[in-house]
Design a protein around this motif. Structure first.
Motif, PDB file in Angstrom:
ATOM      1  N   PRO A   9       0.830  -1.213   0.000  1.00 22.89           N
ATOM      2  CA  PRO A   9       0.000   0.000   0.000  1.00 22.89           C
ATOM      3  C   PRO A   9       0.862   1.259   0.000  1.00 22.89           C
ATOM      4  CG  PRO A   9      -0.019  -1.064   2.166  1.00 22.89           C
ATOM      5  CD  PRO A   9       0.684  -2.000   1.240  1.00 22.89           C
ATOM      6  N   THR A  10       0.467   2.230  -0.811  1.00 21.30           N
ATOM      7  CA  THR A  10       1.149   3.529  -0.852  1.00 21.30           C
ATOM      8  C   THR A  10       0.566   4.405   0.253  1.00 21.30           C
ATOM      9  OG1 THR A  10       1.356   3.298  -3.243  1.00 21.30           O
ATOM     10  CG2 THR A  10       1.771   5.470  -2.330  1.00 21.30           C
ATOM     11  N   GLN A  11       1.398   4.731   1.245  1.00 24.06           N
ATOM     12  CA  GLN A  11       0.894   5.436   2.422  1.00 24.06           C
ATOM     13  C   GLN A  11       0.777   6.938   2.198  1.00 24.06           C
ATOM     14  OE1 GLN A  11       3.523   4.260   5.587  1.00 24.06           O
ATOM     15  NE2 GLN A  11       2.861   2.123   5.549  1.00 24.06           N
ATOM     16  N   ILE A  12       1.586   7.485   1.308  1.00 24.11           N
ATOM     17  CA  ILE A  12       1.533   8.935   1.036  1.00 24.11           C
ATOM     18  C   ILE A  12       0.725   9.141  -0.238  1.00 24.11           C
ATOM     19  CG2 ILE A  12       2.868  11.035   0.759  1.00 24.11           C
ATOM     20  CD1 ILE A  12       3.439   9.602   3.375  1.00 24.11           C
ATOM     21  N   ASN A  13      -0.535   9.515  -0.091  1.00 25.24           N
ATOM     22  CA  ASN A  13      -1.433   9.690  -1.234  1.00 25.24           C
ATOM     23  C   ASN A  13      -2.180  11.010  -1.127  1.00 25.24           C
ATOM     24  OD1 ASN A  13      -1.149   7.035  -2.571  1.00 25.24           O
ATOM     25  ND2 ASN A  13      -2.040   6.236  -0.679  1.00 25.24           N
ATOM     26  N   ASP A  14      -2.678  11.469  -2.260  1.00 28.52           N
ATOM     27  CA  ASP A  14      -3.598  12.617  -2.243  1.00 28.52           C
ATOM     28  C   ASP A  14      -4.924  12.178  -1.648  1.00 28.52           C
ATOM     29  OD1 ASP A  14      -1.946  14.550  -3.404  1.00 28.52           O
ATOM     30  OD2 ASP A  14      -2.430  13.871  -5.426  1.00 28.52           O
ATOM     31  N   ALA A  66      -8.360  16.682  -2.014  1.00 30.09           N
ATOM     32  CA  ALA A  66      -7.119  17.466  -1.982  1.00 30.09           C
ATOM     33  C   ALA A  66      -7.218  18.682  -2.889  1.00 30.09           C
ATOM     34  CB  ALA A  66      -5.938  16.584  -2.405  1.00 30.09           C
ATOM     35  N   GLU A  67      -6.605  19.795  -2.444  1.00 34.23           N
ATOM     36  CA  GLU A  67      -6.651  21.059  -3.182  1.00 34.23           C
ATOM     37  C   GLU A  67      -5.282  21.372  -3.783  1.00 34.23           C
ATOM     38  OE1 GLU A  67      -7.934  24.214  -0.644  1.00 34.23           O
ATOM     39  OE2 GLU A  67      -9.392  22.950   0.415  1.00 34.23           O
ATOM     40  N   ASP A  68      -5.297  22.163  -4.839  1.00 35.38           N
ATOM     41  CA  ASP A  68      -4.043  22.696  -5.388  1.00 35.38           C
ATOM     42  C   ASP A  68      -3.607  23.887  -4.547  1.00 35.38           C
ATOM     43  OD1 ASP A  68      -3.224  21.190  -7.725  1.00 35.38           O
ATOM     44  OD2 ASP A  68      -5.102  21.860  -8.642  1.00 35.38           O
ATOM     45  N   ILE A  69      -2.293  24.119  -4.496  1.00 39.37           N
ATOM     46  CA  ILE A  69      -1.766  25.324  -3.857  1.00 39.37           C
ATOM     47  C   ILE A  69      -0.724  25.917  -4.796  1.00 39.37           C
ATOM     48  CG2 ILE A  69      -0.098  23.928  -2.533  1.00 39.37           C
ATOM     49  CD1 ILE A  69      -0.328  26.113  -0.331  1.00 39.37           C
ATOM     50  N   ASP A  70      -0.919  27.177  -5.154  1.00 36.17           N
ATOM     51  CA  ASP A  70      -0.065  27.811  -6.157  1.00 36.17           C
ATOM     52  C   ASP A  70       0.989  28.726  -5.561  1.00 36.17           C
ATOM     53  OD1 ASP A  70      -1.510  26.587  -8.219  1.00 36.17           O
ATOM     54  OD2 ASP A  70      -3.028  28.182  -8.149  1.00 36.17           O
ATOM     55  N   ASN A  71       0.746  29.220  -4.341  1.00 34.70           N
ATOM     56  CA  ASN A  71       1.715  30.143  -3.745  1.00 34.70           C
ATOM     57  C   ASN A  71       1.680  30.028  -2.232  1.00 34.70           C
ATOM     58  OD1 ASN A  71      -0.587  31.706  -2.935  1.00 34.70           O
ATOM     59  ND2 ASN A  71      -0.638  32.534  -5.014  1.00 34.70           N
ATOM     60  N   PHE A  72       2.631  30.704  -1.615  1.00 33.18           N
ATOM     61  CA  PHE A  72       2.792  30.683  -0.163  1.00 33.18           C
ATOM     62  C   PHE A  72       2.645  32.109   0.328  1.00 33.18           C
ATOM     63  CE2 PHE A  72       6.177  30.731   3.307  1.00 33.18           C
ATOM     64  CZ  PHE A  72       5.274  30.381   4.299  1.00 33.18           C
ATOM     65  N   GLN A  73       1.692  32.333   1.286  1.00 37.07           N
ATOM     66  CA  GLN A  73       1.316  33.695   1.655  1.00 37.07           C
ATOM     67  C   GLN A  73       1.835  34.141   3.014  1.00 37.07           C
ATOM     68  OE1 GLN A  73      -0.141  35.740  -0.339  1.00 37.07           O
ATOM     69  NE2 GLN A  73      -0.760  34.348  -1.972  1.00 37.07           N
ATOM     70  N   SER A  74       1.707  33.267   4.052  1.00 37.16           N
ATOM     71  CA  SER A  74       1.983  33.795   5.391  1.00 37.16           C
ATOM     72  C   SER A  74       2.968  32.967   6.214  1.00 37.16           C
ATOM     73  CB  SER A  74       0.677  33.972   6.177  1.00 37.16           C
ATOM     74  OG  SER A  74      -0.017  32.726   6.260  1.00 37.16           O
ATOM     75  N   ASP A  90      -0.173  28.260   5.393  1.00 32.06           N
ATOM     76  CA  ASP A  90      -1.250  29.268   5.317  1.00 32.06           C
ATOM     77  C   ASP A  90      -2.542  28.722   5.918  1.00 32.06           C
ATOM     78  OD1 ASP A  90       0.551  30.885   4.013  1.00 32.06           O
ATOM     79  OD2 ASP A  90      -0.176  30.377   2.006  1.00 32.06           O
ATOM     80  N   GLY A  91      -2.389  27.964   7.018  1.00 25.80           N
ATOM     81  CA  GLY A  91      -3.546  27.449   7.738  1.00 25.80           C
ATOM     82  C   GLY A  91      -4.151  26.179   7.167  1.00 25.80           C
ATOM     83  N   LYS A  92      -3.634  25.673   6.032  1.00 22.88           N
ATOM     84  CA  LYS A  92      -4.172  24.459   5.412  1.00 22.88           C
ATOM     85  C   LYS A  92      -3.287  23.265   5.746  1.00 22.88           C
ATOM     86  CE  LYS A  92      -6.125  26.954   1.445  1.00 22.88           C
ATOM     87  NZ  LYS A  92      -6.079  27.111  -0.034  1.00 22.88           N
ATOM     88  N   ASP A  93      -3.907  22.215   6.253  1.00 26.34           N
ATOM     89  CA  ASP A  93      -3.181  20.977   6.545  1.00 26.34           C
ATOM     90  C   ASP A  93      -2.564  20.469   5.244  1.00 26.34           C
ATOM     91  OD1 ASP A  93      -2.392  18.316   7.124  1.00 26.34           O
ATOM     92  OD2 ASP A  93      -3.891  18.167   8.706  1.00 26.34           O
ATOM     93  N   ILE A  94      -1.252  20.183   5.249  1.00 24.42           N
ATOM     94  CA  ILE A  94      -0.592  19.774   4.002  1.00 24.42           C
ATOM     95  C   ILE A  94      -1.131  18.439   3.492  1.00 24.42           C
ATOM     96  CG2 ILE A  94       1.527  21.064   4.465  1.00 24.42           C
ATOM     97  CD1 ILE A  94       2.833  18.421   5.309  1.00 24.42           C
ATOM     98  N   ARG A  95      -1.797  17.656   4.353  1.00 22.51           N
ATOM     99  CA  ARG A  95      -2.400  16.389   3.901  1.00 22.51           C
ATOM    100  C   ARG A  95      -3.654  16.628   3.072  1.00 22.51           C
ATOM    101  NH1 ARG A  95      -2.172  13.623   9.797  1.00 22.51           N
ATOM    102  NH2 ARG A  95      -2.829  15.752  10.237  1.00 22.51           N
ATOM    103  N   GLN A  96      -4.155  17.869   3.106  1.00 24.75           N
ATOM    104  CA  GLN A  96      -5.312  18.226   2.289  1.00 24.75           C
ATOM    105  C   GLN A  96      -4.901  18.930   0.988  1.00 24.75           C
ATOM    106  OE1 GLN A  96      -8.361  17.129   3.112  1.00 24.75           O
ATOM    107  NE2 GLN A  96      -7.293  16.151   4.841  1.00 24.75           N
ATOM    108  N   LEU A  97      -3.586  19.003   0.761  1.00 27.75           N
ATOM    109  CA  LEU A  97      -3.073  19.622  -0.464  1.00 27.75           C
ATOM    110  C   LEU A  97      -2.568  18.535  -1.410  1.00 27.75           C
ATOM    111  CD1 LEU A  97      -0.981  22.502   1.163  1.00 27.75           C
ATOM    112  CD2 LEU A  97      -3.327  22.643   0.284  1.00 27.75           C
ATOM    113  N   LYS A  98      -2.652  18.786  -2.709  1.00 29.51           N
ATOM    114  CA  LYS A  98      -2.119  17.834  -3.677  1.00 29.51           C
ATOM    115  C   LYS A  98      -0.590  17.787  -3.557  1.00 29.51           C
ATOM    116  CE  LYS A  98      -5.878  18.037  -7.025  1.00 29.51           C
ATOM    117  NZ  LYS A  98      -6.298  18.330  -8.413  1.00 29.51           N
TER     118      LYS A  98
END
Length: 606
Positions: free
Chosen positions: A351-356, A360-368, A429-437
């Protein structure tokens, strides 16, 4: 056989229509092969005067009797109009046409099987390679690289040579057997019933030997994986082996495993080569028994077969023996290949443990800011990080220092999700990286690790690695920032020069500067530098350190360092010890604190 069919169900669907055509062509080849013999028997009876000539034209029908009667009528007509010699020519032409159709359809069947065979092997090789690239890093910590290489090369080759080479026999031979048995039943159902009693006994003996072959093959493939691991380790550590005069020790270790492989392969090949003589012996035995039993029926005039028809029956029975022998040999090969497929499946089914995640959302930039919120991480139930609280503001540089094994590299490896946290969460920026693509997350991050990882390619392709649209000008600018341009231009082919396996043509400092140039070219908003200047000489370190400081302006940087002099100007320094952040602050603040950081600093200054 069940495992073989399971493999077909997994890999054949993209080629199902090719398989259908293969079956049709094999069936037509078998039909024309059967008719060339079946219709020859009554034709020869008429030709040699053992059967009366057929003068009345029979009705044409789609069955064996109708074809037989019509061919007898045609031969009789040739004999009456011309002569027996002309009839013999007619029969010869008829056989040539049927054989031509037989071999023509046989070729078309093989044409289709080649597309299926090579396509399936290509798909298996692609699947395992894609899977290996997607697996989490922990998988490779538990497995030996040589064994993984053996599965990707030796095991795939064994599947190709064993299962796929046998695919044609596994499809063609049953069709030949079915057609021949159908004709045998038509000629004498009672004698055919007797044959069916004999075949399961032979099949049982062959099956028992085949199972032992699979077991030995599994041992052999596993041992080959161990040998490849030893070779890979010894080639990587050749400098150490020579430095410690350990050649004899390395040779003895290799020879021990090589001899064990020799013994296993002897057992395997002995069983494998038993396939042909065993099937030959069992086939001959069955033929003799059928010859005895059928001869008894004819001599005692108890059966419906005449002597000529019985000879024809034996011809069809022999047509079963050869495919049956080939089929048994194929079974041996399949059993050997199934052992390799099991080893391949161990990788494919991991099993692949690191998956989208599904949302999952895209993130294009880093703000804060980046936040580690009560992050803990354990590897195989061994705690590595414990309740890490850390905020990294945009544009700030945070350095992680501490003794080896304190968790610094693991802490930064959690950010691009090389691993996933065991407890807590990391946010951007407040988003859990597990919810990002994963792809978009890693696009934000540049990485320069302690040991430069380069590929056997040109300077240009190593610097532009992962950047599909990089121009020569972009690569040159990145190399200049990393203080790599001058030494690259010193080579005859400058940026088109191959750097060798793992960059072995370069010095340690040159490798690291190419690695830094690669990160510079990516131009990400977040930089991870894991001992990025550790391999540089003093002069190059100063030049690259200045370039990195310019690069890190207005960027968010996480730096791992053992040399405290390289991080004293960081916005915040975190001192790690046993998986925890014990101290944090600027260089001056930590020196005033007089704790672990000051102790490390005084030791390095001394």
């Amino acid at each position: 056989m069940k495992d073989f069919l399971q493999i077909l169900r997994r890999f054949i669907p993209p080629y199902k229509w090719k398989l259908v055509w293969n079956i049709i062509f094999n069936f037509l080849s078998a039909i024309f092969g059967a008719f060339s013999f079946l219709l020859l028997i009554p034709s020869l009876k008429i030709l040699f005067g053992t059967q009366e000539l057929v003068t009345q034209k029979p009705e044409v029908g789609l069955n064996v009797s109708a074809f037989s009667e019509y061919s007898n009528y045609l031969i009789s007509k040739v004999i009456l109009q011309y002569s027996h010699e002309k009839a013999l020519v007619f029969i010869g032409i008829f056989i040539i046409i049927t054989v031509l159709l037989k071999v023509g359809f046989y070729y078309l069947a093989n044409y289709m099987i080649v597309l299926i065979r090579n396509g399936v092997v290509r798909d298996i090789r692609s699947k395992i390679y894609r899977k290996v690239l997607k697996l989490q890093l922990g998988f490779f910590s538990d497995e030996r690289k040589g064994d993984i290489m053996a599965r990707m090369t030796g095991d795939v080759t064994e599947v190709e040579n064993s299962i796929m080479n046998s695919l044609e026999m596994m499809i063609k031979n049953p069709i030949l057997i079915i057609v021949s048995v159908a004709v045998m039943i038509y000629m004498s159902w009672s004698l055919t019933l007797f044959v069916f009693v004999m075949f399961p006994i032979a099949g049982f003996i062959i099956g028992r030997i085949g199972k032992s072959l699979k077991k030995e093959s599994r041992k052999g493939q596993h041992k080959m994986g161990e040998i490849l691991s030893i070779i890979e380790e010894d080639l990587s550590g050749l400098r150490i082996i020579k430095a410690f005069n350990a050649e004899n020790r390395a040779i003895n270790r290799f020879e021990t495993e090589n001899t064990n492989y020799f013994k296993i392969m002897n057992q395997l090949m002995w069983r494998r080569f038993l396939a042909h003589p065993m099937s030959e012996f069992l086939g001959t035995t069955v033929i003799i028994i059928v010859l005895w039993y059928g001869g008894q029926l004819i001599l005692n005039q108890e059966g419906a077969l005449g002597a000529a028809a019985f000879i024809g029956y034996l011809v069809f029975f022999y047509n079963i023996i050869n495919p049956a022998k080939a089929f048994s040999t194929a079974l041996y090969s399949v059993e050997k290949g199934l052992a390799s497929m099991e080893r391949i499946d161990k990788v494919l089914h991991t099993p692949t443990q690191i998956n989208d995640s599904s949302d999952a959302e895209d993130i294009d930039n880093f703000q804060s800011k980046i936040s580690y919120e009560n992050v803990s991480f354990s590897y195989n139930e061994t705690p590595v990080l414990k309740n890490i609280l850390l905020d990294v503001e945009k544009g700030k540089t945070v350095a992680l220092v501490g003794q080896s094994g304190s968790g610094k590299t693991t802490l930064v490896d959690l950010l691009p999700r090389f691993w996933d946290v065991s407890q807590g969460r990391i946010t951007i920026d407040g988003k859990d990286i597990r919810q990002l693509k994963i792809n978009s997350l890693r696009n934000l991050i540049g990485y320069v690790n302690q040991e430069p990882i380069l590929f056997n390619d040109t300077f240009f392709n190593n610097i532009a690695f992962g950047m599909d649209n990089a121009t020569k000008e972009d690569v040159i600018n990145a190399a200049k920032i990393a203080n790599a341009h001058d030494f690259i231009m010193g080579y005859e082919n400058d940026y088109e020069t191959s750097i060798g396996d793992r960059g072995d043509k370069l010095s340690g400092g040159q490798k690291q500067r190419i690695s830094i140039a690669r990160a510079v070219l990516k131009n990400p908003p977040i930089m991870i530098l894991d001992e990025a200047t550790s391999s540089l000489d003093t002069e190059s370190e100063r030049l690259v350190q200045d370039a990195l400081e310019n690069l890190m302006k207005n960027r968010t940087s996480l730096i791992i360092a053992h040399r405290l002099s390289t991080v004293k100007h960081s916005d915040m320094i975190c001192v790690m010890h046993k998986g925890k952040i014990e101290e944090r602050g600027t260089h001056d603040e930590l020196m005033k604190l007089g704790g672990r950081y000051k102790k490390l600093h005084n030791m390095q200054m001394f």
